[in-house]
Design a protein around this motif. Structure first.
Motif, PDB file in Angstrom:
ATOM      1  N   TYR A   1       0.835  -1.198   0.000  1.00 17.36           N
ATOM      2  CA  TYR A   1       0.000   0.000   0.000  1.00 17.36           C
ATOM      3  C   TYR A   1       0.868   1.246   0.000  1.00 17.36           C
ATOM      4  CZ  TYR A   1      -3.363   3.560   1.233  1.00 17.36           C
ATOM      5  OH  TYR A   1      -4.130   4.690   1.213  1.00 17.36           O
ATOM      6  N   PHE A   2       0.520   2.206  -0.878  1.00 14.50           N
ATOM      7  CA  PHE A   2       1.217   3.484  -0.943  1.00 14.50           C
ATOM      8  C   PHE A   2       0.199   4.598  -1.126  1.00 14.50           C
ATOM      9  CE2 PHE A   2       4.352   0.482  -2.502  1.00 14.50           C
ATOM     10  CZ  PHE A   2       5.531   0.917  -1.926  1.00 14.50           C
ATOM     11  N   ASP A   3       0.566   5.793  -0.673  1.00 12.76           N
ATOM     12  CA  ASP A   3      -0.148   6.990  -1.082  1.00 12.76           C
ATOM     13  C   ASP A   3       0.476   7.415  -2.404  1.00 12.76           C
ATOM     14  OD1 ASP A   3      -1.843   7.204   1.129  1.00 12.76           O
ATOM     15  OD2 ASP A   3      -0.363   8.360   2.277  1.00 12.76           O
ATOM     16  N   LEU A   4      -0.312   7.371  -3.466  1.00 11.32           N
ATOM     17  CA  LEU A   4       0.135   7.756  -4.799  1.00 11.32           C
ATOM     18  C   LEU A   4      -0.303   9.192  -5.050  1.00 11.32           C
ATOM     19  CD1 LEU A   4       1.172   7.177  -7.721  1.00 11.32           C
ATOM     20  CD2 LEU A   4      -1.137   6.338  -8.211  1.00 11.32           C
ATOM     21  N   THR A   5       0.656  10.055  -5.379  1.00  9.95           N
ATOM     22  CA  THR A   5       0.353  11.451  -5.681  1.00  9.95           C
ATOM     23  C   THR A   5       0.805  11.763  -7.092  1.00  9.95           C
ATOM     24  OG1 THR A   5       0.630  12.083  -3.360  1.00  9.95           O
ATOM     25  CG2 THR A   5       0.727  13.862  -4.991  1.00  9.95           C
ATOM     26  N   ILE A   6      -0.088  12.383  -7.855  1.00  7.85           N
ATOM     27  CA  ILE A   6       0.222  12.864  -9.192  1.00  7.85           C
ATOM     28  C   ILE A   6       0.214  14.386  -9.134  1.00  7.85           C
ATOM     29  CG2 ILE A   6      -0.483  12.917 -11.621  1.00  7.85           C
ATOM     30  CD1 ILE A   6       0.297  10.101 -10.649  1.00  7.85           C
ATOM     31  N   VAL A   7       1.321  15.001  -9.549  1.00  6.12           N
ATOM     32  CA  VAL A   7       1.439  16.457  -9.578  1.00  6.12           C
ATOM     33  C   VAL A   7       1.531  16.888 -11.039  1.00  6.12           C
ATOM     34  CG1 VAL A   7       2.758  18.473  -8.853  1.00  6.12           C
ATOM     35  CG2 VAL A   7       2.688  16.435  -7.383  1.00  6.12           C
ATOM     36  N   ALA A   8       0.532  17.650 -11.484  1.00  5.84           N
ATOM     37  CA  ALA A   8       0.534  18.211 -12.840  1.00  5.84           C
ATOM     38  C   ALA A   8       1.173  19.586 -12.758  1.00  5.84           C
ATOM     39  CB  ALA A   8      -0.888  18.306 -13.380  1.00  5.84           C
ATOM     40  N   GLY A   9       2.236  19.791 -13.514  1.00  8.45           N
ATOM     41  CA  GLY A   9       2.988  21.028 -13.440  1.00  8.45           C
ATOM     42  C   GLY A   9       2.297  22.204 -14.109  1.00  8.45           C
ATOM     43  N   GLU A  10       2.752  23.375 -13.740  1.00  7.88           N
ATOM     44  CA  GLU A  10       2.260  24.619 -14.307  1.00  7.88           C
ATOM     45  C   GLU A  10       2.904  24.835 -15.678  1.00  7.88           C
ATOM     46  OE1 GLU A  10       2.066  29.298 -12.902  1.00  7.88           O
ATOM     47  OE2 GLU A  10       3.494  27.952 -11.950  1.00  7.88           O
ATOM     48  N   ASN A  11       2.163  25.449 -16.598  1.00  3.00           N
ATOM     49  CA  ASN A  11       2.737  25.868 -17.879  1.00  3.00           C
ATOM     50  C   ASN A  11       2.131  27.214 -18.264  1.00  3.00           C
ATOM     51  OD1 ASN A  11       0.220  25.300 -19.103  1.00  3.00           O
ATOM     52  ND2 ASN A  11       0.855  23.239 -19.668  1.00  3.00           N
ATOM     53  N   ASN A  12       2.292  27.641 -19.514  1.00  2.81           N
ATOM     54  CA  ASN A  12       1.822  28.982 -19.874  1.00  2.81           C
ATOM     55  C   ASN A  12       0.308  29.080 -20.033  1.00  2.81           C
ATOM     56  OD1 ASN A  12       1.650  27.580 -22.255  1.00  2.81           O
ATOM     57  ND2 ASN A  12       2.666  29.111 -23.489  1.00  2.81           N
ATOM     58  N   LEU A  13      -0.405  27.959 -19.922  1.00  2.00           N
ATOM     59  CA  LEU A  13      -1.867  27.970 -20.013  1.00  2.00           C
ATOM     60  C   LEU A  13      -2.555  27.626 -18.692  1.00  2.00           C
ATOM     61  CD1 LEU A  13      -2.343  26.002 -23.368  1.00  2.00           C
ATOM     62  CD2 LEU A  13      -2.499  28.466 -23.036  1.00  2.00           C
ATOM     63  N   TYR A  14      -1.901  26.782 -17.880  1.00  2.00           N
ATOM     64  CA  TYR A  14      -2.579  26.191 -16.721  1.00  2.00           C
ATOM     65  C   TYR A  14      -1.756  26.321 -15.443  1.00  2.00           C
ATOM     66  CZ  TYR A  14      -5.176  23.876 -20.461  1.00  2.00           C
ATOM     67  OH  TYR A  14      -5.925  23.616 -21.579  1.00  2.00           O
ATOM     68  N   ASN A  15      -2.480  26.426 -14.314  1.00  2.00           N
ATOM     69  CA  ASN A  15      -1.860  26.347 -12.997  1.00  2.00           C
ATOM     70  C   ASN A  15      -1.599  24.884 -12.657  1.00  2.00           C
ATOM     71  OD1 ASN A  15      -1.864  29.151 -12.261  1.00  2.00           O
ATOM     72  ND2 ASN A  15      -4.069  29.008 -11.999  1.00  2.00           N
ATOM     73  N   SER A  16      -0.721  24.651 -11.700  1.00  2.00           N
ATOM     74  CA  SER A  16      -0.429  23.280 -11.285  1.00  2.00           C
ATOM     75  C   SER A  16      -1.540  22.751 -10.376  1.00  2.00           C
ATOM     76  CB  SER A  16       0.915  23.208 -10.567  1.00  2.00           C
ATOM     77  OG  SER A  16       0.850  23.927  -9.358  1.00  2.00           O
ATOM     78  N   SER A  17      -1.591  21.440 -10.252  1.00  2.00           N
ATOM     79  CA  SER A  17      -2.535  20.799  -9.346  1.00  2.00           C
ATOM     80  C   SER A  17      -1.994  19.430  -8.968  1.00  2.00           C
ATOM     81  CB  SER A  17      -3.930  20.672  -9.971  1.00  2.00           C
ATOM     82  OG  SER A  17      -3.888  19.862 -11.124  1.00  2.00           O
TER      83      SER A  17
END
Length: 135
Positions: free
Chosen positions: A110-126
């Motif tokens: 069991y793991f806590d899986l985290t996906i981080v979507a990076g910021e670019n010139n159109l979108y903020n990160s999440s």
């Protein structure tokens, strides 16, 4: 005067100078400028619990959407973390993340899986966290 124009969804978030020019046979040319400010869109990573086999070719899947629920466009840099430790950097294409990881090297299930979507010139990160269960 007015005009309706749809901006391309690929325009970068920044300030633009708009210029309007009017010319007529009986009138002198007139011109005015104004500033148009485009802001970055917020995003959300949609990450379901991942139930995967302990293999070298386990596929992690997620989606990245904008504020209106549409898949983000273009390429997004992504970090993958297990229990807050970054284990991979990859990219998502047009809001779809399908990446292969080697899970055969992990002993626990069991793991806590985290996906981080990076910021670019159109979108903020999440980012989003959910369970990764290795069977």
């Amino acid at each position: 005067a007015s005009i309706t124009y749809s901006l391309p969804n690929t325009m970068a978030a920044k300030e633009y100078i708009l210029t309007a020019v009017a010319v007529g046979h009986n009138y002198d040319r007139i011109e005015t400028n104004t500033t148009l400010t485009l802001e970055k869109h917020n995003t959300q990573v949609i990450l379901q619990p991942q139930y995967l086999n302990r293999s070298k070719n386990a596929i992690i899947k997620a989606k990245i959407i904008d504020e209106e629920g549409n898949l983000v466009i273009g390429t997004t840099k992504v970090a993958i973390k297990l229990n807050n430790k970054t284990i991979a950097h990859t990219t998502a294409s047009n809001g779809i993340l399908n990446t292969t990881l080697d899970l055969s090297i992990y002993k626990q299930s069991y793991f806590d899986l985290t996906i981080v979507a990076g910021e670019n010139n159109l979108y903020n990160s999440s980012k989003s966290t959910n369970a990764l269960i290795i069977e």
